[in-house]
Design an enzyme around this catalytic site. Structure first.
Site, PDB file in Angstrom:
ATOM      1  N   HIS A 194     -28.296 -27.988  27.485  1.00  0.00           N
ATOM      2  CA  HIS A 194     -28.283 -26.520  27.567  1.00  0.00           C
ATOM      3  C   HIS A 194     -26.965 -25.952  27.076  1.00  0.00           C
ATOM      4  O   HIS A 194     -26.910 -24.881  26.488  1.00  0.00           O
ATOM      5  CB  HIS A 194     -28.529 -26.089  29.012  1.00  0.00           C
ATOM      6  CG  HIS A 194     -29.973 -26.001  29.324  1.00  0.00           C
ATOM      7  ND1 HIS A 194     -30.469 -25.754  30.560  1.00  0.00           N
ATOM      8  CD2 HIS A 194     -31.047 -26.126  28.517  1.00  0.00           C
ATOM      9  CE1 HIS A 194     -31.781 -25.732  30.509  1.00  0.00           C
ATOM     10  NE2 HIS A 194     -32.161 -25.971  29.278  1.00  0.00           N
ATOM     11  N   GLU A 437     -48.832 -35.035  15.108  1.00  0.00           N
ATOM     12  CA  GLU A 437     -47.557 -35.653  15.483  1.00  0.00           C
ATOM     13  C   GLU A 437     -47.716 -37.130  15.807  1.00  0.00           C
ATOM     14  O   GLU A 437     -46.777 -37.801  16.189  1.00  0.00           O
ATOM     15  CB  GLU A 437     -46.896 -34.896  16.640  1.00  0.00           C
ATOM     16  CG  GLU A 437     -47.772 -34.624  17.828  1.00  0.00           C
ATOM     17  CD  GLU A 437     -47.079 -33.798  18.903  1.00  0.00           C
ATOM     18  OE1 GLU A 437     -45.859 -33.586  18.843  1.00  0.00           O
ATOM     19  OE2 GLU A 437     -47.781 -33.360  19.828  1.00  0.00           O
ATOM     20  N   ASP A 461     -42.053 -35.847  16.976  1.00  0.00           N
ATOM     21  CA  ASP A 461     -42.829 -36.995  17.435  1.00  0.00           C
ATOM     22  C   ASP A 461     -43.379 -37.810  16.270  1.00  0.00           C
ATOM     23  O   ASP A 461     -43.450 -39.033  16.344  1.00  0.00           O
ATOM     24  CB  ASP A 461     -43.986 -36.530  18.323  1.00  0.00           C
ATOM     25  CG  ASP A 461     -43.509 -36.297  19.751  1.00  0.00           C
ATOM     26  OD1 ASP A 461     -42.774 -37.162  20.256  1.00  0.00           O
ATOM     27  OD2 ASP A 461     -43.849 -35.266  20.331  1.00  0.00           O
ATOM     28  N   CYS A 508     -43.709 -27.440  12.967  1.00  0.00           N
ATOM     29  CA  CYS A 508     -42.926 -26.868  14.067  1.00  0.00           C
ATOM     30  C   CYS A 508     -41.896 -27.838  14.626  1.00  0.00           C
ATOM     31  O   CYS A 508     -41.242 -27.533  15.613  1.00  0.00           O
ATOM     32  CB  CYS A 508     -43.837 -26.352  15.173  1.00  0.00           C
ATOM     33  SG  CYS A 508     -44.858 -27.632  15.898  1.00  0.00           S
TER      34      CYS A 508
HETATM   35  C1  PEP Z   1     -42.615 -32.195  17.694  1.00  0.00           C
HETATM   36  O1  PEP Z   1     -42.947 -33.252  18.231  1.00  0.00           O
HETATM   37  O2  PEP Z   1     -42.182 -32.113  16.530  1.00  0.00           O
HETATM   38  C2  PEP Z   1     -42.702 -30.923  18.437  1.00  0.00           C
HETATM   39  C3  PEP Z   1     -42.521 -29.773  17.843  1.00  0.00           C
HETATM   40  O3  PEP Z   1     -42.938 -30.978  19.758  1.00  0.00           O
HETATM   41  P1  PEP Z   1     -41.907 -31.443  20.880  1.00  0.00           P
HETATM   42  O4  PEP Z   1     -40.559 -31.512  20.236  1.00  0.00           O
HETATM   43  O5  PEP Z   1     -42.013 -30.411  21.947  1.00  0.00           O
HETATM   44  O6  PEP Z   1     -42.464 -32.773  21.275  1.00  0.00           O
HETATM   45 MG    MG Z   2     -44.129 -33.258  20.027  1.00  0.00          MG
END
Ligand code: PEP
Ligand code: MG
Length: 580
Positions: A194, A437, A461, A508
């Protein structure tokens, strides 16, 4: 004599200032047995310290200026919530009474047990909560031990100063940001803590994880930090000083240019509209996303609603949270259903037996929701109810086969029928999409694309699973490579499969917000990027200066590179192609 040091750069920017060391130091926690008639007094002493710590945090909260982005206040709210959580007080009082030990030792036991739970988590965002536990407990411990940290004050420092400390809490950062702090160097912490996130939000350069910083750097000496590269230069010579002053001035000019892009669409030189969206973790972040020029929300990580509490959030509470985002954001909003790992049920008293040895491959995300349909149903009903008020899409995390997608969609359909039968409004055609992912999903993308209304590539991921490296294990971090040919092939295959099936493909994961990869991804045909709000303008600038037609042919060739360095050189050439 100059001294070069290197840590983890977590918040960009060059800072040049004199050092002020902050002596927090590790706490020396005594442990001693209590006489039976001292126990009640010790409990009272503990509650007194706890109350003072609560007051301190509330004082910090009250000092945050009104116009500060709400995600900044939210970090303090997290600590206030954690501080108010009875599990800290009840457990500690339990230790004092049952084991007849002093309050400091009792609190240390509570803290260590909580930290052990967080450290087991496979999700890096949830794991960073360990730092929050540490910060909250240290605040109470310091009061008990009467060794409160002294922050430098403004009157002492007319000039900006550089903090060098073992660790800096979010509350410290907020207080220091209201003074003349130029940057931070800390011995502990990582890019997802954080403290790091706050430093980025506040635009304060920071280097963390620089072990021994307080020993190696002298009080009041001149320091240069490069918060991007993670470099720290103590007692620089004239040449180095001039180099970094120039670099700092160039960065300031660049930032001023970026602000001009706020209200502009991200349209490439050859007229392609690229959608730049924000990743958010709390409903309050939605406003910040808009302020940073994002068109909408491409990923809302709903698991944060489930954290730091014992009870699961109710349908009404979730509906309220989702509706707040809808009210704050004009554009589309993609809400991801719960992405909790198997280990996370500890919080709500749910358990599927012993913790798995490899939670990243275990019962997490959609797998957990399908195993616990009631958990899923409550969330989906809340999402569907909020969909009556705005453009919501539902995104399913960690899909690895079509059956999971179909099963989840059936549950969503029945929740929708239930709501309609109850006369409750919702969007009957909410798009349901899959996160790509897991490598299996990327390879089977053409099949999934016939059923999903959209894809979003989760590179965090996808890279972890493709390269078989635990994304939170420092020992194998060096293998984490977004440019690995296998990763790029999977990304390309997913984008192409989506295009052929006529569904939008977004990204994302962190890669989408990393300006070093923007042109590569544009050349692969990506049109929807979702990222931390603070990256939007930087990526937008690259988009508006790019010719996507040219990038597509250049990137097709680049994918043939065998050597990582060759690949990096060719990516750098994509940038040169546009600047000359
Ligand atoms: C990812 O895995 O790229 C993702 C956006 O989700 P998180 O980072 O929340 O696992
Ligand atoms: Mg993810």
């Amino acid at each position: 004599m100059s001294l070069w040091l290197s840590g983890i750069g977590v918040s960009r920017g060059i800072a040049i200032a004199r050092v002020q060391k902050m002596h927090g130091g590790e706490l020396d926690i005594p442990e001693y047995a209590l006489a039976a008639n001292d126990v009640d007094g010790e409990v009272v002493r503990f509650y007194g310290a706890h109350k003072r710590a609560q007051e301190q945090l509330r004082e910090v909260r009250a000092r945050i200026p009104e116009n500060t982005p709400s995600d900044i206040a939210a970090f303090i709210d997290t600590h206030i919530l954690m501080m108010d959580d009875r599990s800290i007080t009840d457990t500690t009082v339990g230790h004092i009474r049952n084991e007849r030990i002093n309050a400091e030792a009792a609190l240390r036991r509570t803290r260590d047990a909580l930290i052990a739970v967080f450290e087991q988590m496979d999700d890096p965002y949830l794991r960073t909560r360990r730092d929050d536990v540490e910060h909250v407990c240290s605040r109470i411990l310091r009061i008990l031990l009467k060794s409160e940290k002294q922050l430098p004050t403004r009157s002492e420092h007319a000039e900006p100063f550089m903090i060098v400390a073992d660790d800096v809490t979010p509350a410290d950062i907020i207080l220091l940001s209201q003074q003349q702090v130029a940057a931070f160097v800390t011995e502990y912490g990582g890019p997802l803590s954080h403290t790091a996130i706050l430093a980025r939000s506040l635009g304060i350069p920071a280097v963390v994880g620089l072990r021994d910083a307080r020993r190696l750097i002298r009080e009041n000496e001149l320091l240069i930090i490069d918060g991007e590269a993670g470099h720290v230069l103590a007692d620089p010579d004239e040449l180095a000083l001039q180099f970094y002053r120039d670099k700092q001035a160039a960065q300031q000019r660049h930032r001023a240019d970026l602000v001009k892009l706020k209200g502009r669409d991200a349209i490439s030189r050859d007229g392609v509209h690229i959608h730049l969206l924000a990743n958010i973790e709390m409903p309050e972040d939605a406003k910040v996303a808009e302020e940073n020029g994002a068109e909408g929300v491409g990923l809302y990580r709903t698991e944060f609603l489930y954290m730091n509490r014992r009870e699961l959030p109710t349908e009404d509470e979730q509906y309220e949270a989702y509706s707040r985002i809808v009210a704050a954001v004009k554009g589309p909003i993609t809400i991801r259903t719960l992405d909790l790992g198997a280990d996370k049920q500890v919080d709500s008293g749910r358990s599927h037996g012993p913790l798995p040895t490899n939670p990243a491959l275990g019962l997490r995300a959609i797998r957990l929701c399908l195993k616990e349909p009631e958990l899923f149903r409550v969330q989906v009903r809340a999402l569907l109810r909020a969909s009556a008020h705005g453009k919501i899409q539902i995104m399913l995390p960690m899909i690895s086969n079509l059956q999971e997608f179909r099963q989840a969609r059936t549950l969503i359909d029945s929740a929708r029928d239930e709501l309609l039968a109850e006369g409750i409004a919702c969007d009957k055609h909410v798009p349901i999409g899959a996160m790509i992912e897991v490598p299996a999903a990327a390879i089977a993308a053409p099949i999934l694309a016939r059923h999903a209304r959209f894809f979003s590539i989760g590179t965090n991921d996808l890279i972890q699973y493709t390269l078989a490296i635990d994304r939170v294990d420092d020992e194998v971090n060096y293998l984490y490579d977004p440019l690995h040919p296998a990763v790029l092939q999977l990304i390309r295959h997913t984008i192409d499969s989506g295009r052929k099936a006529g569904i939008p493909v977004a990204m994302c994961g962190e890669m989408a917000g990393d300006p070093r990869f923007t042109r590569l991804l544009l050349g692969l045909g990506l049109t929807d990027f979702s990222m931390h709000p603070a990256s939007v303008l930087e990526v937008k600038q690259i988009v508006v200066e790019s010719d996507i037609g040219r990038l597509r042919s250049a990137v097709a060739e680049l994918l043939e590179c065998e050597e990582p360095q060759q690949m990096r050189d060719r990516i750098a050439e994509l940038d040169r192609l546009h600047t000359h």
